[in-house]
Design a protein around this motif. Structure first.
Motif, mmCIF file in Angstrom:
data_model
loop_
_atom_site.group_PDB
_atom_site.id
_atom_site.type_symbol
_atom_site.label_atom_id
_atom_site.label_comp_id
_atom_site.label_asym_id
_atom_site.label_seq_id
_atom_site.Cartn_x
_atom_site.Cartn_y
_atom_site.Cartn_z
ATOM 1 N N ILE A 8 0.830 -1.206 0.000
ATOM 2 C CA ILE A 8 0.000 0.000 0.000
ATOM 3 C C ILE A 8 0.864 1.256 0.000
ATOM 4 O O ILE A 8 0.581 2.237 -0.714
ATOM 5 N N LEU A 9 1.951 1.244 0.773
ATOM 6 C CA LEU A 9 2.847 2.401 0.789
ATOM 7 C C LEU A 9 3.516 2.590 -0.575
ATOM 8 O O LEU A 9 3.688 3.732 -1.039
ATOM 9 N N LEU A 10 3.889 1.485 -1.220
ATOM 10 C CA LEU A 10 4.449 1.597 -2.569
ATOM 11 C C LEU A 10 3.408 2.159 -3.538
ATOM 12 O O LEU A 10 3.722 2.994 -4.391
ATOM 13 N N ARG A 11 2.175 1.685 -3.395
ATOM 14 C CA ARG A 11 1.098 2.214 -4.244
ATOM 15 C C ARG A 11 0.913 3.707 -4.003
ATOM 16 O O ARG A 11 0.719 4.485 -4.946
ATOM 17 N N ALA A 52 9.227 9.323 1.207
ATOM 18 C CA ALA A 52 8.790 8.856 2.524
ATOM 19 C C ALA A 52 8.077 7.515 2.423
ATOM 20 O O ALA A 52 8.360 6.581 3.192
ATOM 21 N N ASP A 53 7.146 7.395 1.467
ATOM 22 C CA ASP A 53 6.410 6.139 1.325
ATOM 23 C C ASP A 53 7.320 5.004 0.860
ATOM 24 O O ASP A 53 7.192 3.867 1.322
ATOM 25 N N ALA A 54 8.224 5.296 -0.066
ATOM 26 C CA ALA A 54 9.131 4.262 -0.569
ATOM 27 C C ALA A 54 10.067 3.768 0.536
ATOM 28 O O ALA A 54 10.270 2.559 0.699
ATOM 29 N N ARG A 69 -4.034 0.006 10.772
ATOM 30 C CA ARG A 69 -5.253 0.716 10.380
ATOM 31 C C ARG A 69 -5.083 2.224 10.557
ATOM 32 O O ARG A 69 -5.525 3.016 9.713
ATOM 33 N N MET A 70 -4.439 2.644 11.635
ATOM 34 C CA MET A 70 -4.199 4.066 11.867
ATOM 35 C C MET A 70 -3.250 4.631 10.817
ATOM 36 O O MET A 70 -3.390 5.784 10.394
ATOM 37 N N ARG A 117 0.162 11.915 4.828
ATOM 38 C CA ARG A 117 1.465 11.512 4.328
ATOM 39 C C ARG A 117 2.543 11.762 5.370
ATOM 40 O O ARG A 117 2.441 12.653 6.193
ATOM 41 N N PHE A 118 3.581 10.998 5.336
ATOM 42 C CA PHE A 118 4.702 10.965 6.265
ATOM 43 C C PHE A 118 4.322 10.212 7.550
ATOM 44 O O PHE A 118 5.063 9.354 8.002
ATOM 45 N N PHE A 119 3.173 10.538 8.146
ATOM 46 C CA PHE A 119 2.766 9.853 9.361
ATOM 47 C C PHE A 119 2.360 8.408 9.073
ATOM 48 O O PHE A 119 2.468 7.546 9.949
ATOM 49 N N ASP A 120 1.859 8.143 7.855
ATOM 50 C CA ASP A 120 1.479 6.771 7.522
ATOM 51 C C ASP A 120 2.694 5.852 7.538
ATOM 52 O O ASP A 120 2.640 4.750 8.095
ATOM 53 N N SER A 121 3.800 6.316 6.969
ATOM 54 C CA SER A 121 5.030 5.511 6.993
ATOM 55 C C SER A 121 5.551 5.341 8.405
ATOM 56 O O SER A 121 5.994 4.250 8.796
ATOM 57 N N LEU A 122 5.498 6.420 9.192
ATOM 58 C CA LEU A 122 5.991 6.368 10.565
ATOM 59 C C LEU A 122 5.204 5.362 11.399
ATOM 60 O O LEU A 122 5.775 4.549 12.137
#
Length: 288
Positions: free
Chosen positions: A105-108, A135-137, A247-248, A254-259
């Motif tokens: 999902i992060l790659l997407r 950040a996602d990659a 889920r969170m 963005r950025f917080f999702d990877s963290l």
């Protein structure tokens, strides 16, 4: 009555699982994904040239980069079904599969940022638009590495449960997997219909991961029925926390999702290390 239900569940689940894991099925799914990706590219190009009828044109984007999003979406759907069929195996493997899905999902998400760029691809407005991609990659890569560490920490051991209890335990989880499979297709149909009605893509994975949180809690309770141990209950509850963090992450900007994703896999690794060290048997198990 309970035995009949569990026997019926096993007779339904096992052939479905065998069919899904069949190499011919996997090949057919891969070919379908390739075909849909190519059809997506063709449809986008036709829309750019004004060749699509108006109702279909309203639903079809004009950027070719959306076809990449479609490709990842198709792969993620396959991975989610894999996750459902993993539920009867063990909670640790199911959580590992969730990390695989999060990494994809992060790659997407990284590729989704391309829709903000012109074609052909160029960076004309500074490095700012590239930062979410980085950040996602990077987050996806860290989760991938963490998943490798997490997977090596689990060592299969002989189950201490009787053959009858083990059969009932696995059959109960197969029943939950069948229910989750029904929920998956129900959410997929509802999401697709709502997308067609509104003309805007509706969240699917966010909703399904919310359901997974409740599914994991139910798995904790089922495990407690057959494994009435504080260590097993704590470990499985901790895995449910990992699902909550995932889920969170999906709901975060963005950025917080990877963290949050990296935090989730780090928590799962630390939890497994602690369980391996302090649990009476000293080793994690794949059969719970």
């Amino acid at each position: 009555m309970t035995s009949l239900l569990l026997d019926g569940t096993t007779h339904i689940f096992d052939p479905l699982h065998s069919l899904w894991e069949n190499q011919r099925t996997k090949r057919a799914i891969a070919l379908a994904q390739i075909l849909l990706f190519l059809l997506g590219l063709v449809g986008i190009e036709m829309n750019r040239r004004g060749l699509l009828p108006e109702p279909l044109a309203d639903l079809t984007p004009t950027s070719h980069y959306y076809a990449i999003k479609l490709a990842f979406g198709l792969v993620l759907i396959q991975e989610v079904i894999d996750l459902v069929f993993t539920l009867p195996c063990s909670m640790s493997r199911a959580v590992g599969k969730q990390f695989e899905i999060l990494a994809l999902i992060l790659l997407r998400n990284a590729f989704k940022e391309l829709v903000h760029f012109e074609e052909p691809l160029e960076i004309a407005h500074g490095i700012g638009p590239v930062l979410p991609i980085i950040a996602d990659a990077c987050g996806s890569l860290i989760i991938f590495v963490g998943l490798g560490v997490y997977s090596r920490l689990h060592v299969k051991r002989k189950s201490s449960k009787s053959a009858v209890d083990l059969y009932r335990f696995v059959a109960t989880k197969k029943l939950l997997a069948l229910i989750m499979l029904g929920v998956f297709f129900t959410i997929a149909v509802q999401t697709g219909m709502e997308t067609l009605r509104t003309g805007h893509a509706q969240p699917f994975f966010d909703v399904f991961y919310t359901v997974l949180i409740f599914s994991d809690i139910l798995l904790v309770l089922i495990s407690s029925l057959y494994l009435p141990s504080f260590y097993s209950t704590f470990r499985n509850s901790g895995f449910a926390v990992s699902t909550l963090l995932i889920r969170m992450a999906l709901a975060s900007p963005r950025f917080f999702d990877s963290l949050l994703g990296v935090t989730a896999v780090a928590f799962a690794i630390c939890l497994t290390l602690a369980y391996n060290h302090f649990a009476p048997d000293g080793r994690a198990s794949r059969d719970d």
